[in-house]
Design a protein around this motif. Structure first.
Motif, PDB file in Angstrom:
ATOM      1  N   ALA A 319     -14.547 -16.286   1.302  1.00 41.64           N
ATOM      2  CA  ALA A 319     -14.360 -17.439   2.191  1.00 41.64           C
ATOM      3  C   ALA A 319     -13.129 -18.228   1.782  1.00 41.64           C
ATOM      4  O   ALA A 319     -12.322 -18.658   2.630  1.00 41.64           O
ATOM      5  N   LEU A 324     -11.705 -20.990   4.196  1.00 43.28           N
ATOM      6  CA  LEU A 324     -12.948 -21.528   4.754  1.00 43.28           C
ATOM      7  C   LEU A 324     -13.778 -22.189   3.666  1.00 43.28           C
ATOM      8  O   LEU A 324     -13.744 -21.775   2.497  1.00 43.28           O
ATOM      9  N   PHE A 326     -17.436 -22.960   1.951  1.00 41.42           N
ATOM     10  CA  PHE A 326     -18.666 -22.172   1.802  1.00 41.42           C
ATOM     11  C   PHE A 326     -19.694 -23.061   1.109  1.00 41.42           C
ATOM     12  O   PHE A 326     -19.565 -23.378  -0.080  1.00 41.42           O
ATOM     13  N   SER A 353     -20.434 -13.985   9.532  1.00 41.71           N
ATOM     14  CA  SER A 353     -19.936 -15.331   9.833  1.00 41.71           C
ATOM     15  C   SER A 353     -18.513 -15.526   9.304  1.00 41.71           C
ATOM     16  O   SER A 353     -17.655 -16.110   9.983  1.00 41.71           O
ATOM     17  N   ILE A 354     -18.258 -15.052   8.095  1.00 46.93           N
ATOM     18  CA  ILE A 354     -16.904 -15.182   7.537  1.00 46.93           C
ATOM     19  C   ILE A 354     -15.901 -14.401   8.373  1.00 46.93           C
ATOM     20  O   ILE A 354     -14.780 -14.862   8.643  1.00 46.93           O
ATOM     21  N   THR A 357     -15.055 -16.361  11.685  1.00 44.91           N
ATOM     22  CA  THR A 357     -14.728 -17.790  11.589  1.00 44.91           C
ATOM     23  C   THR A 357     -13.285 -17.935  11.136  1.00 44.91           C
ATOM     24  O   THR A 357     -12.887 -17.384  10.094  1.00 44.91           O
ATOM     25  N   VAL A 362     -18.771 -21.909   6.473  1.00 50.16           N
ATOM     26  CA  VAL A 362     -20.089 -21.282   6.593  1.00 50.16           C
ATOM     27  C   VAL A 362     -21.055 -22.048   5.705  1.00 50.16           C
ATOM     28  O   VAL A 362     -20.697 -22.464   4.590  1.00 50.16           O
ATOM     29  N   ASP A 379     -22.223 -21.100  11.061  1.00 51.96           N
ATOM     30  CA  ASP A 379     -20.759 -21.030  10.943  1.00 51.96           C
ATOM     31  C   ASP A 379     -20.111 -21.810  12.073  1.00 51.96           C
ATOM     32  O   ASP A 379     -20.764 -22.186  13.052  1.00 51.96           O
ATOM     33  N   THR A 380     -18.839 -22.071  11.939  1.00 50.97           N
ATOM     34  CA  THR A 380     -18.050 -22.753  12.973  1.00 50.97           C
ATOM     35  C   THR A 380     -17.088 -21.762  13.610  1.00 50.97           C
ATOM     36  O   THR A 380     -15.941 -22.100  13.907  1.00 50.97           O
ATOM     37  N   GLY A 381     -17.571 -20.538  13.818  1.00 48.46           N
ATOM     38  CA  GLY A 381     -16.718 -19.466  14.304  1.00 48.46           C
ATOM     39  C   GLY A 381     -16.558 -19.440  15.806  1.00 48.46           C
ATOM     40  O   GLY A 381     -16.762 -20.451  16.502  1.00 48.46           O
ATOM     41  N   GLY A 439     -19.393 -21.941  17.431  1.00 52.15           N
ATOM     42  CA  GLY A 439     -20.054 -21.398  16.253  1.00 52.15           C
ATOM     43  C   GLY A 439     -21.436 -20.841  16.552  1.00 52.15           C
ATOM     44  O   GLY A 439     -21.912 -20.866  17.697  1.00 52.15           O
TER      45      GLY A 439
END
Length: 602
Positions: A319, A324, A326, A353-354, A357, A362, A379-381, A439
């Motif tokens: 991440a 990102l 984590f 998720s990684i 995103t 995450v 997650d904010t993907g 996400g």
């Protein structure tokens, strides 16, 4: 009921053959009934007809029956095939016709003057015809050959008397004969149809047996193929994981040594491709194990805090490499599940998720949900559109979106399929809540265990891995034991790149010699689970600790595809990393374990 003409000829031939065989099988009953009927008729007519005529008639009956007895024996010796049944049926019908003609001749030659004896003669002849109905109706030529020659002459002789009474009697006899012939005809049709149905059933049973045998053969072949596949996978696990493992370590070392800005993008691409290859290989192995049915869950109580800490150790470096965040939400909850499989489920969700995103981060957390625990990976993907939310759990299904990253498009669509199948195997529920562009939240519902770990213990276990005391491996001594020379060289290269001094050996004895050359106690042991000659890496760690007199932190590396390896390591209190090991994960785990050693007094 359909006419016999609609029945396939092959079945009719088989039915006729069975009917002819029945005639010959009952040949002795036919002879007995003929002899008994002849004796009764002669006894009834003895005072009305000349004895010489009756004796001559009985002799002819006996000759015909003796010929038929010989015919039965010839049939039994010949055992004819169905195609010859018509010829043997013709022989028997000839005997029946001769017998009927002899009875009809008796009706004419022995017709008495007395009306009472005439009635007795009529009763005897109709009794003989009706009594033999069950023996002759099985085969139409035999039935017609006996009944018509026996009764038609009798009817004609009665009508020949010429008075109205005898005409009336002849008319009644004609009606009775018509009924007898019609009944025999229908009885034969019924018998024929029953035989046809029987042979159809026999054929169906034979076909069913053939298909069952074919299905069993196919099943045996499939099981054999499954066993072969399992053997292939075992070979793949051993033979392919080793070079993949070494490749990943070399790539990690190359990435760490790439100082020139011109080479860094190229090295980053190589590292990304190697990581993708490692992930896809692991997913294919998991899928094949599921298909082969070799996974048997072994449930136990699992502290989610410790599981989340291991997940963070593995994925936090990945991440961070993508920029990102984590986050792990501390938890004291305990669930009932299989430790290795549940960790793979959560790990696959985090990896997914990684991968999808691009900014943000995450988060992993858990909370009570009635009698279960909801494990959330948020997650904010990029999110998942509604039409894809069920299909993403199918094997080899990927959302075709050109806006997704190259890393995301590189996957084979197996990660979430494995999550669903592992969850089904464990009886856990998997749910998804996603908003496109904002996400996703994946949730796994597992049975909750009533007790919880103390908060202090949970937070400490997370902190030791999440916030290591040492910033790097620089200045540390790492001892590596592995029976694969390429892996030893890759481990040596990678840890040296991180600033550590490395002692390597393919056995405990050779490693002790290497440690002696370094002249320092190791800060960490990295051991392969399966060493040469059936030796165990766990036993090697125990022996090294005993020889050196220190509880040195240790990592077990394993290429086993089963869950036993994870259980063995857990039972020994050791951290296990599955091959192929990602370089960043190895580094983070090594730093965390060496940081914990600060709190241990040798």
């Amino acid at each position: 009921m359909s006419p016999l003409a609609t029945i396939p000829p092959a079945l009719v031939i088989r039915a006729r053959a069975d009917q002819v065989a029945t005639l010959y099988a009952n040949g002795h009953l036919t002879s007995v009934s003929m002899a008994l009927g002849a004796v009764i008729l002669c006894a009834a007519m003895w005072t009305q007809i000349a004895p010489a005529s009756m004796l001559a008639w009985i002799a002819l009956i006996a000759v015909n029956q003796l010929w038929r007895v010989g015919l039965v024996r010839a049939f039994e010796r010949a055992r004819p095939v169905p195609d010859d049944a018509r010829r043997w049926g013709r022989y028997w019908a000839m005997g029946s016709t001769l017998a009927g003609a002899l009875w009809g001749a008796a009706a004419v030659a022995m017709f008495p003057e007395s009306p009472a004896y005439q009635s007795l003669l009529i009763v005897c002849l109709f009794g003989a015809a009706l009594g033999g109905l069950n023996l002759t109706a099985v085969y139409k030529p035999s039935f017609y050959g006996f009944v018509l020659p026996a009764l038609v002459p009798l009817i004609v002789r009665v009508a020949w008397v010429g008075d109205p009474v005898h005409w009336f009697i002849a008319g009644v006899m004609s009606v009775v004969l018509a009924f007898v012939v019609g009944f025999g005809h229908r009885l034969n049709d019924v018998l024929t149809r029953s035989l046809v149905i029987r042979y159809e059933n026999v054929d169906l049973i034979a076909e069913l047996k053939d298909r069952t045998r074919s299905a069993l053969d196919a099943r045996a072949a499939a099981e054999s193929a499954n066993r072969a596949k399992s053997q292939l996978l075992a070979a793949a696990s051993h033979d392919l994981r080793q070079p993949l493992h070494a490749l990943g370590l070399y790539v990690a070392a190359l990435a760490a040594r790439a100082r020139d800005a011109e080479w860094r993008p190229l090295v980053a691409h190589v590292e990304s491709a190697a990581n993708a290859l490692e992930i896809q290989f692991a997913q294919l192995i998991d899928l094949s194990r599921l298909d082969a049915g070799v996974l048997v869950p072994e449930r136990s109580e699992i502290a989610l805090g410790a599981l989340f800490a291991r997940i963070r150790s593995e994925f936090a470096p990945q991440a961070a490499a993508r920029g990102l965040s984590f986050t792990i939400v501390p938890t004291r909850l305990v669930v009932d599940s299989d430790p290795a499989l549940l960790e793979r489920i959560v790990g696959n969700l985090v990896a997914n998720s990684i991968r999808y995103t691009h900014r943000g981060g995450v988060l992993i957390g858990a909370r009570r949900a009635g009698s279960r625990v909801a494990i959330d990976v948020v997650d904010t993907g990029v999110g998942i559109a509604a039409e894809h939310r069920e299909r993403i759990f199918e094997e080899f299904y990927r959302v075709k979106d050109h806006a997704r990253s190259a890393q995301a498009r590189r996957g084979m669509g197996l990660g979430l399929a494995i999550v669903r199948r592992f969850a089904d195997l464990l009886g856990h529920e998997v749910a998804l809540d996603s908003h496109e562009g904002r996400g996703s939240r994946f949730r796994v519902l597992a049975p909750r265990v009533g007790r919880s770990l103390s908060r202090a213990r949970t937070l400490r276990s997370v902190a030791h891995i999440a916030e290591p005391g040492a910033p790097s491996c620089a200045g540390r001594v790492v001892a590596v034991v592995d029976d694969d020379a390429e892996t030893l060289d890759a481990m040596h290269t990678l840890f040296e790149t991180w600033g550590a001094t490395v002692a390597c050996g393919d056995s405990v004895e050779s490693l002790l010699v290497a440690i002696g050359d370094v002249e320092r106690y190791p800060d960490l042991i990295v051991a392969d689970l399966r060493l040469a000659d059936g030796a165990s890496g766990i036993d090697a760690v125990r022996q090294l600790r005993h020889e050196l007199g220190m509880p040195i932190p240790a990592i077990i590396v394993s290429g086993d595809t089963g869950t036993n390896a994870d259980r063995e390591a857990r039972a020994a209190g050791l951290m296990l990393l599955p091959k192929p090991v990602v370089g960043a994960t190895l580094r983070a785990t090594a730093i965390a374990l060496m940081a914990q050693a600060v709190y241990v007094t040798p």
